[in-house]
Structures are given as structure tokens and as C-alpha cells.
Design an enzyme around this catalytic site. Sequence first.
Site, PDB file in Angstrom:
ATOM      1  N   GLU A   1       0.720  -6.661   7.085  1.00 15.18           N
ATOM      2  CA  GLU A   1      -0.104  -5.609   7.710  1.00 15.18           C
ATOM      3  C   GLU A   1      -0.059  -5.632   9.229  1.00 15.18           C
ATOM      4  OE1 GLU A   1      -0.913  -7.390   5.119  1.00 15.18           O
ATOM      5  OE2 GLU A   1      -1.945  -6.141   3.628  1.00 15.18           O
TER       6      GLU A   1
ATOM      7  N   ALA B   1       0.846  -1.190   0.000  1.00 17.84           N
ATOM      8  CA  ALA B   1       0.000   0.000   0.000  1.00 17.84           C
ATOM      9  C   ALA B   1       0.882   1.240   0.000  1.00 17.84           C
ATOM     10  CB  ALA B   1      -0.882  -0.004   1.247  1.00 17.84           C
TER      11      ALA B   1
ATOM     12  N   GLY C   1      -1.126  -5.065   0.065  1.00 22.48           N
ATOM     13  CA  GLY C   1      -2.036  -4.801  -1.052  1.00 22.48           C
ATOM     14  C   GLY C   1      -1.488  -5.334  -2.368  1.00 22.48           C
TER      15      GLY C   1
ATOM     16  N   GLU D   1      -2.340  -8.843  -2.449  1.00 19.63           N
ATOM     17  CA  GLU D   1      -3.792  -8.974  -2.596  1.00 19.63           C
ATOM     18  C   GLU D   1      -4.237  -8.712  -4.034  1.00 19.63           C
ATOM     19  OE1 GLU D   1      -4.432  -6.363   0.827  1.00 19.63           O
ATOM     20  OE2 GLU D   1      -5.765  -7.877   1.667  1.00 19.63           O
TER      21      GLU D   1
END
Length: 692
Positions: free
Chosen positions: A128, A66, A105, A108
Site C-alpha cells: 500500500e 484491492a 487486501g 489481509e
Amino acid sequence: MTAVNAAADLSLEGDVAVLTIDSPPVNALSERVREGIRDGILRAQADPAAKAIVLICAGRTFIAGADISEFGKPLKGVSLPEAQAAIENCSKPVIAAIHGTALGGGFEVALVCHYRVAVPSAKLGLPEIKLGLIPGAGGTQRLPRLIGPEAAAEAILSGTPFSAKQAKAWGVVDELVEEGKLREGALAFARAAIASGAALVKVRDRDDKVAPARGKPEIFVGLRKAHAKKNRGFEAWTRALDAVRDAVELPIEEGLKRERAAFMELLVSQQSKAQRHVFFAERQVWKIADIADDTATLPIRRVGVIGAGTMGGGIAMNFLNAGLPVTIVETAQGALDRGLGVIHKNYENTARKGRMTDAEVESRMGLLTPALDLAALGDCDLIIEAVFEDMGVKKEIFAKLDKIAKPGAVLASNTSYLDIDEIAASTSRPGSVLGMHFFSPANVMRLLEVVRGAKTDKPVLATAMKIAKQIGKIGALVGVCHGFVGNRMLSERQREAQKLILEGAMPWDVDRVLYDFGLPMGPFAMSDLAGLDIGWSKERTSSSTIREILCEQDRRGQKTGAGFYDYDAQRNAKPSALVEKIILDFAASKGINRRAISDQEILERCLYPMVNEGAKILEEGKAQRASDIDIVWINGYGWPVYTGGPMFWADGLGLDKVLAAMKGFEAEMGEDFKPSALLEKLVAEGRGFKDL
Ligand code: NAD
């Protein structure tokens, strides 16, 4: 090649569309990258010439994660789930081509692709948790569907990245391709998929890995138990476990919704803010305001260590572990043999646990040269002194080193409290002298206080910081003062702890409060572990403190089976009735009227003066930034990372609250609680340490 937007390009290679994300330095999932993914995929889907799509990244890595700088700000533009939906719902197979790191992310995004290929050196994972979060874009729902809830929980709760090879073994990665040939490999994979008419595999539709755990709550009870201890005090991990359980028990849409809600909740939690603060603090701590990043450093090829005691041995191991030869000097053969023996045994213990091979033990010991004469240090580029804490002895050694060390050699002292400038003045080259203050056990603790003397040359400091990084430490620059940053603040806490047990608390009360706050142990348990007799002597003892009385009764800590606590054979601590009596008698002899002391008072009395001392340290310029002080306490003393360190913690409480309490204590108990000028000033201005 046509631009999709400023962060993404689309090209057609035969019948395969290649969507390249190019957003240096690490292709983080910024607003532009999310938009580039969604629009690029939609465009490729609309192009009848494209039969499959490869999603690949330019530069050194796949989408690394992210964009943390966007955390806590309102979402702008395309959301990550929107970009992911474009991929997952695409009517053509989308293949993620992974190199570098695909974390958070980034991973993901790869998980919504229909296939994943990677080079062997790639790393994947969901870190995370390290920021006090759980994955928020399907990681907790899709990873269990690929590898089962147990392995997924392990990966998500540890946050540790796993290798592409492990991912292949798990079936997370469909194919490993040759290092350096990712694009070719991914294109070949895409063409094979087109040729075979391979199905669009959506991870969300997989059930085979989660079905066996369905309706078996005991699995999650077990996981909770297994992870409770190492996650003491943290909030996010139980939410992560709940999310993995949802992946097993609920339809994916429901699971995704709940995961997102938990993620959003954690994002604004104080713990996650604190852990993000630490993340940035760890990067900032390396920067020295008046020393340019590109300052030339001195080459360190051989290291000398003086003293093979508790610290010298551990210090030497750091360099041996990094492959650097070390010469270690002692005064007598017996001490030298003992020191070497401890190092060898440490390595053998590591080998016994399977974390090192016998050959590695031997090669590390082979890098170590024992000596009984300082003259053996003539060819060392860095020499670290770790002898007794005695100014006279240290000055004598540095005066000798001045004659022996080669020109330009860095001369460091591991002193805990002594004045580096005075030590430096015993040489003709104070510019080469600094403090390198390791923490015990020196081969384990990550903190290294790099002490800047008044005359220390900039390249010498830059070299110390560089070598700190090389041996896997966190280097924090501190100035010369009694105890530098860490021990100077510790003294405040120790003083109050000692006072509290005379005024009315018991050692185990103080320890419990600080343990519950999140510290690994309280001050009295720590004293018992270290030994109460450090600096105590049978000849000079005069029953003038509780500690002296305990030593006189041969209660010298864990090693004698008794100290502030009683210990059983397994070294479990138990409050001691005898110690209680000693304390009561001692307080009575001093005319102290004991009173009930609340846990709140214990906490405030022990920790607020530390924060106040931190403010003085900043005021005096002995630390560069409040966040450096946080780094010192987290890495040197186990201060709970989820509070962000003492200074961030105080900011979160409100400095006005800290100041008011200090003033209250000052009115009652005097000087020890006098607020620092900086604390007063910040409160008056309505600012915090973070605003400095
Ligand atoms: P220690 O007593 O375990 O070891 C000191 C060693 O130095 C002994 O083996 C001694 O024989 C040797 N020595 C003494 N004079 C010498 C000389 N002239 N030449 C060569 N060797 C000599 O002490 P320690 O706990 O390792 O502490 C060493 C230094 O590190 C001290 O300055 C101390 O303040 C500092 N320090 C200690 C800790 C800790 O937790 N123990 C932590 C940080 C810093």
C-alpha cells in the site's frame, strides 16, 4: 459445486468446504468478491457436513489486492472488514490456500484466516505504501502480532513483497505445499486440522511477538530515524509506523479503528492520488496509439553498441544483465580497454556488495565481445550508437552501418538532442532507424526515451518498447525535437536557474528550493556532479558565463574539489564565498541590479516554464499523453513521485494559477514565459492535462 455469486463457488470435498474465488484477471477485492467471501463463509458455516473451510482462488493468483478502480468512490455492498469478520469469527477453521500473489487486501484476507498454506512460488506482502497509503484492513495490526514490530515495519514501509518461504520462516505461512498441488495440499492440511481438533487461531489474539516491545518508545524512534532519509517528502510512512506502534501498545479493536481512519485520510490525500496516477501512468506508457499490441516484433539475439564511453558502457551492461550477448566497438584499443575496465569494475563492485556472485561477473563479461571495427556488428539485430554528440560523426557512422548491418537490424542512436530524421537520412533504410535515449548512469536509470522518427517502421518501435521492458526499463515514446521530452523541458529550468543567480539568488538558494520541493538535487549541485567542463574548451573560453569563469579558475565540479560549491574530502558541498563574489562581480559588469528573490519565485520560475514546455510538447504531438511526460520526469530526473510528475502536479495546483503566473512573468520578463496555446485553451475550458 454451487455458485455463491458471480465471483465465488462453494463445493464440499468430504468434510471440507472449498470456497473458490473466481474473478479474473487477478481476483481483486471488488464488491462482488467481498460479497462472495462473506456469503460463502456464512453458507459453509451453516452446513453441518463441513468441518473446515479452504479459501482458494481460481486462475493465476490468490486475491492479488484491492480493486484500485474502486478507490475514491463510495463503498458499495459488503465492506472488506465485514467479509473479514465472517472469516475470523467463523466457528470452523478457515485455511487460506495461496498461490501467485497475496498482496494488500488479499494478504489481509489471508491474515484473518485461522491458517495459511502456500506454494513456494507465492508472494505475499503489503505494498500500500507505494500508492501513498497504509494497509487499511488490519495489515498493520496483524502482521506485527505474527512477526514482531521491527520486521513488520520493514515489510510495510518498503512495500516489497516477500516469498512464501520467508513467510514460512516467519510463521506467517503454516505450511508450504508442493508447487502445482495447492488444492490437494490445502485439503490435506484441513483434514489434519479436523482430525487433531486444532484450535481456531486468531492472529488478533496473539501477543507474544508484540509484548516485548511494549513500553519501549525508543524502538519506534530508531525506526523513524532509519527510514527518514529514503522517505523524504512522503507522508504515509510515518502513519504506517504509528500504526505498527499502535499494534504494540493498544488493544486490537482500537488499533484497527485508528488504522482505518489513517487509511481513509490518506486515500483522499493529494500524495496518494498522485501515486495512484503514477501507477496507472506506468501501465499506459507502453501503449502506442497507432500500433496494435500484437504487432510482430523483430527477434533480438545479439546487440551492438558503438562507443564504450560513459553511456556506451552502461547501455551494454543492460543487455548483458538480461543475458544478451553484446559486441562493443571503439576507435582505439586504449578507449576500448578503458570502457571494458569500467564495466568490469562496476560488476565487481556489485559482487563486493554481495548482490552478484563472482561466477555471474565472469559470465556477464563473457557475453561481451570487444571490437575495433564496425564490421564486427554484421550479425547484430539491434545496434545502438553512443559516440560523441556530433551530427557529422553520427551520420558517418550510420552511413557505414547501412552497409554493414544485416537487413532488418534495428539501428538506434542514443543522441540527447540531435535530429533522428537527419541521422536516418544517411542510411538507405530510415524505417529501421530510431532513437533510444538512455539516461545516465545508463545501467541504473529506469527511463528510456524511444524516439520515433518520421519514417520509423511500426515493428521497429514495437521492438524497441519490448526490449526496453526486457532490460527492466520504462520505455516512453517521444517525437523528434530538440532534447526530446526530458531534456527539452530541462532546458527551461536550466535557463531560469542561470538567470536567477544573476538577478539576485545564489546557486544554493535555487538548489535548496528545488531539493525541498523533492528533487534529488538542484541544477547547480547537478552541474558540479556532472562536471562544469562538458562542452567547455580552454582554447575557446571567453569568460562570457559564470560557468566559463568557474572552469577557467579550474573549478570544474566535484572532480576538482570545487565548482559552484566548495567540496571537502568526503565531497560534502559548502556554499563558496569565492563563487558568490564571482556572481556579484559578473552581475555588476552586466549592469544588473540584484534584488531579493523569494523561494516562491524561484520555484515558479524554474518549474512553471517546464510545465508550459510540456504543454507545447503535447500540442506538437511529441509525447502521446501528459502522463507519459510525468513518467519521463519521475524516472529520468527523480521528480518526486508523490507529486505525480510535473503535469499532474500542475493540474493539482490549478492550471489557471500556472497560467496567471506565466503571464505575470511574461509581462515583466518577456518571451521566455509566453504561455502555450494548449495551456491557454485548457484554462479557458476549465480543464486539465488529465482531461486530454
Ligand atoms: P563519451 O565521450 O563518454 O563516450 C563516447 C565514446 O565514443 C568515446 O569513448 C569515443 O572514443 C567513442 N567514439 C567516438 N567515435 C567513435 C566511432 N566512430 N566509433 C566507435 N566509437 C567512437 O560520451 P557519452 O557521454 O557516453 O555520450 C555518448 C552519446 O550519448 C552522446 O550522443 C550523448 O549526447 C548521449 N548521451 C549522454 C548522456 C550523458 O549523461 N553523458 C546521457 C544521454 C545521452
